[in-house]
Design a protein around this motif. Structure first.
Motif, PDB file in Angstrom:
ATOM      1  N   ALA A   1       0.826  -1.206   0.000  1.00 19.02           N
ATOM      2  CA  ALA A   1       0.000   0.000   0.000  1.00 19.02           C
ATOM      3  C   ALA A   1       0.864   1.261   0.000  1.00 19.02           C
ATOM      4  O   ALA A   1       0.448   2.300  -0.520  1.00 19.02           O
ATOM      5  N   ASP A   2       2.083   1.167   0.561  1.00 16.46           N
ATOM      6  CA  ASP A   2       2.959   2.341   0.585  1.00 16.46           C
ATOM      7  C   ASP A   2       3.744   2.517  -0.705  1.00 16.46           C
ATOM      8  O   ASP A   2       4.574   3.411  -0.817  1.00 16.46           O
ATOM      9  N   GLY A   3       3.516   1.633  -1.682  1.00 20.99           N
ATOM     10  CA  GLY A   3       4.180   1.745  -2.971  1.00 20.99           C
ATOM     11  C   GLY A   3       5.454   0.936  -3.106  1.00 20.99           C
ATOM     12  O   GLY A   3       6.039   0.895  -4.188  1.00 20.99           O
ATOM     13  N   THR A   4       5.885   0.274  -2.051  1.00 23.96           N
ATOM     14  CA  THR A   4       7.086  -0.560  -2.112  1.00 23.96           C
ATOM     15  C   THR A   4       6.861  -1.734  -3.058  1.00 23.96           C
ATOM     16  O   THR A   4       5.834  -2.399  -2.979  1.00 23.96           O
ATOM     17  N   THR A   5       7.818  -1.970  -3.939  1.00 20.99           N
ATOM     18  CA  THR A   5       7.688  -3.035  -4.928  1.00 20.99           C
ATOM     19  C   THR A   5       8.815  -4.063  -4.794  1.00 20.99           C
ATOM     20  O   THR A   5       9.926  -3.731  -4.376  1.00 20.99           O
ATOM     21  N   VAL A   6       8.506  -5.295  -5.163  1.00 23.60           N
ATOM     22  CA  VAL A   6       9.487  -6.376  -5.199  1.00 23.60           C
ATOM     23  C   VAL A   6       9.200  -7.207  -6.441  1.00 23.60           C
ATOM     24  O   VAL A   6       8.026  -7.405  -6.804  1.00 23.60           O
ATOM     25  N   TYR A   7      10.267  -7.686  -7.082  1.00 22.92           N
ATOM     26  CA  TYR A   7      10.128  -8.461  -8.312  1.00 22.92           C
ATOM     27  C   TYR A   7      10.866  -9.794  -8.193  1.00 22.92           C
ATOM     28  O   TYR A   7      11.877  -9.897  -7.515  1.00 22.92           O
ATOM     29  N   SER A   8      10.367 -10.784  -8.904  1.00 26.06           N
ATOM     30  CA  SER A   8      11.094 -12.037  -8.987  1.00 26.06           C
ATOM     31  C   SER A   8      12.337 -11.820  -9.844  1.00 26.06           C
ATOM     32  O   SER A   8      12.386 -10.906 -10.674  1.00 26.06           O
ATOM     33  N   GLU A   9      13.328 -12.679  -9.656  1.00 23.44           N
ATOM     34  CA  GLU A   9      14.557 -12.545 -10.424  1.00 23.44           C
ATOM     35  C   GLU A   9      14.301 -12.708 -11.924  1.00 23.44           C
ATOM     36  O   GLU A   9      14.997 -12.107 -12.743  1.00 23.44           O
ATOM     37  N   ALA A  10      13.292 -13.482 -12.270  1.00 27.71           N
ATOM     38  CA  ALA A  10      13.030 -13.761 -13.688  1.00 27.71           C
ATOM     39  C   ALA A  10      12.583 -12.513 -14.453  1.00 27.71           C
ATOM     40  O   ALA A  10      12.773 -12.435 -15.675  1.00 27.71           O
TER      41      ALA A  10
ATOM     42  N   LYS B   1      12.920  -9.089 -13.023  1.00 28.72           N
ATOM     43  CA  LYS B   1      13.515  -7.860 -12.499  1.00 28.72           C
ATOM     44  C   LYS B   1      14.216  -7.094 -13.607  1.00 28.72           C
ATOM     45  O   LYS B   1      14.978  -7.665 -14.387  1.00 28.72           O
ATOM     46  N   GLY B   2      13.937  -5.815 -13.690  1.00 27.67           N
ATOM     47  CA  GLY B   2      14.538  -4.979 -14.716  1.00 27.67           C
ATOM     48  C   GLY B   2      13.752  -4.919 -16.010  1.00 27.67           C
ATOM     49  O   GLY B   2      14.027  -4.079 -16.868  1.00 27.67           O
ATOM     50  N   ARG B   3      12.771  -5.791 -16.177  1.00 27.01           N
ATOM     51  CA  ARG B   3      11.964  -5.811 -17.404  1.00 27.01           C
ATOM     52  C   ARG B   3      10.505  -5.484 -17.136  1.00 27.01           C
ATOM     53  O   ARG B   3       9.819  -4.922 -17.989  1.00 27.01           O
ATOM     54  N   PHE B   4      10.008  -5.866 -15.960  1.00 21.31           N
ATOM     55  CA  PHE B   4       8.602  -5.663 -15.612  1.00 21.31           C
ATOM     56  C   PHE B   4       8.497  -4.566 -14.550  1.00 21.31           C
ATOM     57  O   PHE B   4       9.380  -4.410 -13.703  1.00 21.31           O
ATOM     58  N   THR B   5       7.382  -3.830 -14.592  1.00 21.80           N
ATOM     59  CA  THR B   5       7.118  -2.794 -13.605  1.00 21.80           C
ATOM     60  C   THR B   5       5.677  -2.921 -13.120  1.00 21.80           C
ATOM     61  O   THR B   5       4.741  -2.893 -13.928  1.00 21.80           O
ATOM     62  N   ILE B   6       5.514  -3.060 -11.814  1.00 25.35           N
ATOM     63  CA  ILE B   6       4.179  -3.112 -11.220  1.00 25.35           C
ATOM     64  C   ILE B   6       3.852  -1.719 -10.689  1.00 25.35           C
ATOM     65  O   ILE B   6       4.689  -1.062 -10.067  1.00 25.35           O
ATOM     66  N   PHE B   7       2.626  -1.265 -10.945  1.00 32.99           N
ATOM     67  CA  PHE B   7       2.244   0.054 -10.456  1.00 32.99           C
ATOM     68  C   PHE B   7       0.735   0.139 -10.345  1.00 32.99           C
ATOM     69  O   PHE B   7       0.001  -0.627 -10.977  1.00 32.99           O
ATOM     70  N   LYS B   8       0.296   1.070  -9.521  1.00 31.79           N
ATOM     71  CA  LYS B   8      -1.123   1.312  -9.336  1.00 31.79           C
ATOM     72  C   LYS B   8      -1.499   2.637  -9.998  1.00 31.79           C
ATOM     73  O   LYS B   8      -0.717   3.588  -9.985  1.00 31.79           O
ATOM     74  N   ASP B   9      -2.680   2.676 -10.567  1.00 32.77           N
ATOM     75  CA  ASP B   9      -3.214   3.908 -11.142  1.00 32.77           C
ATOM     76  C   ASP B   9      -4.400   4.318 -10.280  1.00 32.77           C
ATOM     77  O   ASP B   9      -5.468   3.724 -10.360  1.00 32.77           O
ATOM     78  N   GLY B  10      -4.198   5.318  -9.452  1.00 35.71           N
ATOM     79  CA  GLY B  10      -5.243   5.734  -8.535  1.00 35.71           C
ATOM     80  C   GLY B  10      -6.468   6.276  -9.233  1.00 35.71           C
ATOM     81  O   GLY B  10      -7.592   6.049  -8.794  1.00 35.71           O
ATOM     82  N   ALA B  11      -6.257   6.969 -10.340  1.00 36.03           N
ATOM     83  CA  ALA B  11      -7.381   7.555 -11.067  1.00 36.03           C
ATOM     84  C   ALA B  11      -8.297   6.476 -11.638  1.00 36.03           C
ATOM     85  O   ALA B  11      -9.513   6.639 -11.684  1.00 36.03           O
ATOM     86  N   LYS B  12      -7.705   5.381 -12.075  1.00 33.75           N
ATOM     87  CA  LYS B  12      -8.484   4.292 -12.678  1.00 33.75           C
ATOM     88  C   LYS B  12      -8.740   3.159 -11.687  1.00 33.75           C
ATOM     89  O   LYS B  12      -9.402   2.179 -12.035  1.00 33.75           O
ATOM     90  N   ASN B  13      -8.211   3.307 -10.465  1.00 34.42           N
ATOM     91  CA  ASN B  13      -8.318   2.249  -9.456  1.00 34.42           C
ATOM     92  C   ASN B  13      -7.905   0.906 -10.053  1.00 34.42           C
ATOM     93  O   ASN B  13      -8.662  -0.081 -10.002  1.00 34.42           O
ATOM     94  N   SER B  14      -6.744   0.878 -10.630  1.00 34.11           N
ATOM     95  CA  SER B  14      -6.272  -0.344 -11.269  1.00 34.11           C
ATOM     96  C   SER B  14      -4.870  -0.702 -10.780  1.00 34.11           C
ATOM     97  O   SER B  14      -4.089   0.157 -10.371  1.00 34.11           O
ATOM     98  N   LEU B  15      -4.591  -1.987 -10.867  1.00 33.04           N
ATOM     99  CA  LEU B  15      -3.252  -2.527 -10.646  1.00 33.04           C
ATOM    100  C   LEU B  15      -2.714  -2.902 -12.016  1.00 33.04           C
ATOM    101  O   LEU B  15      -3.438  -3.527 -12.796  1.00 33.04           O
ATOM    102  N   ASN B  16      -1.468  -2.521 -12.312  1.00 33.12           N
ATOM    103  CA  ASN B  16      -0.947  -2.727 -13.649  1.00 33.12           C
ATOM    104  C   ASN B  16       0.402  -3.429 -13.630  1.00 33.12           C
ATOM    105  O   ASN B  16       1.129  -3.375 -12.626  1.00 33.12           O
ATOM    106  N   LEU B  17       0.721  -4.054 -14.756  1.00 33.07           N
ATOM    107  CA  LEU B  17       2.028  -4.685 -14.911  1.00 33.07           C
ATOM    108  C   LEU B  17       2.535  -4.341 -16.299  1.00 33.07           C
ATOM    109  O   LEU B  17       2.027  -4.852 -17.302  1.00 33.07           O
ATOM    110  N   ARG B  18       3.521  -3.474 -16.348  1.00 29.77           N
ATOM    111  CA  ARG B  18       4.164  -3.118 -17.603  1.00 29.77           C
ATOM    112  C   ARG B  18       5.259  -4.146 -17.863  1.00 29.77           C
ATOM    113  O   ARG B  18       6.148  -4.349 -17.036  1.00 29.77           O
ATOM    114  N   MET B  19       5.204  -4.811 -19.005  1.00 32.94           N
ATOM    115  CA  MET B  19       6.156  -5.862 -19.332  1.00 32.94           C
ATOM    116  C   MET B  19       6.927  -5.463 -20.585  1.00 32.94           C
ATOM    117  O   MET B  19       6.336  -5.337 -21.664  1.00 32.94           O
TER     118      MET B  19
END
Length: 114
Positions: free
Chosen positions: A54-63, A65-83
């Motif tokens: 909830a505080d925005g802290t992110t963790v990625y699997s080694e597979a 890491k560096g390619r995927f980004t997890i983020f939340k869009d508050g305006a759209k109330n969505s959870l996203n994964l940029r790959m």
């Protein structure tokens, strides 16, 4: 009641990009919630990919890491994964998950071809 719904999957070539989205009541994270993305390739066990607190802290699997980004869009109330820089081994069904409440989406297919 459906709590989470994924969208944005599809087919891309190696090196391409996709952004997955997850919407629904289960995305609204409280103070202790952890939202996650998992994936399951055909014939393989489900594995976690990324998580965000909830505080925005992110963790990625080694597979991923560096390619995927997890983020939340508050305006759209969505959870996203940029790959980015997708590889054949990223081919799987991807699931979003609210860890605290054990909510899961139905999953969405991502296929990467060489």
């Amino acid at each position: 009641q459906v709590q989470l719904v994924e969208s944005g999957g599809g087919s891309v070539e190696t090196g391409g990009s996709l952004t997955l989205s997850c919407t629904g009541p289960g995305v609204t994270a409280g103070e202790g919630d952890i939202l996650m993305w998992h994936r399951q390739a055909l014939g393989q066990r489900r594995e976690w990919v990324a998580r965000i607190r909830a505080d925005g802290t992110t963790v990625y699997s080694e597979a991923v890491k560096g390619r995927f980004t997890i983020f939340k869009d508050g305006a759209k109330n969505s959870l996203n994964l940029r790959m980015d820089n997708l590889q054949v081994e990223d081919t799987a069904v991807y699931f979003c998950n609210n860890l605290l409440w054990d909510y899961w989406g139905q999953g969405i297919q991502v296929t990467v071809s060489s």
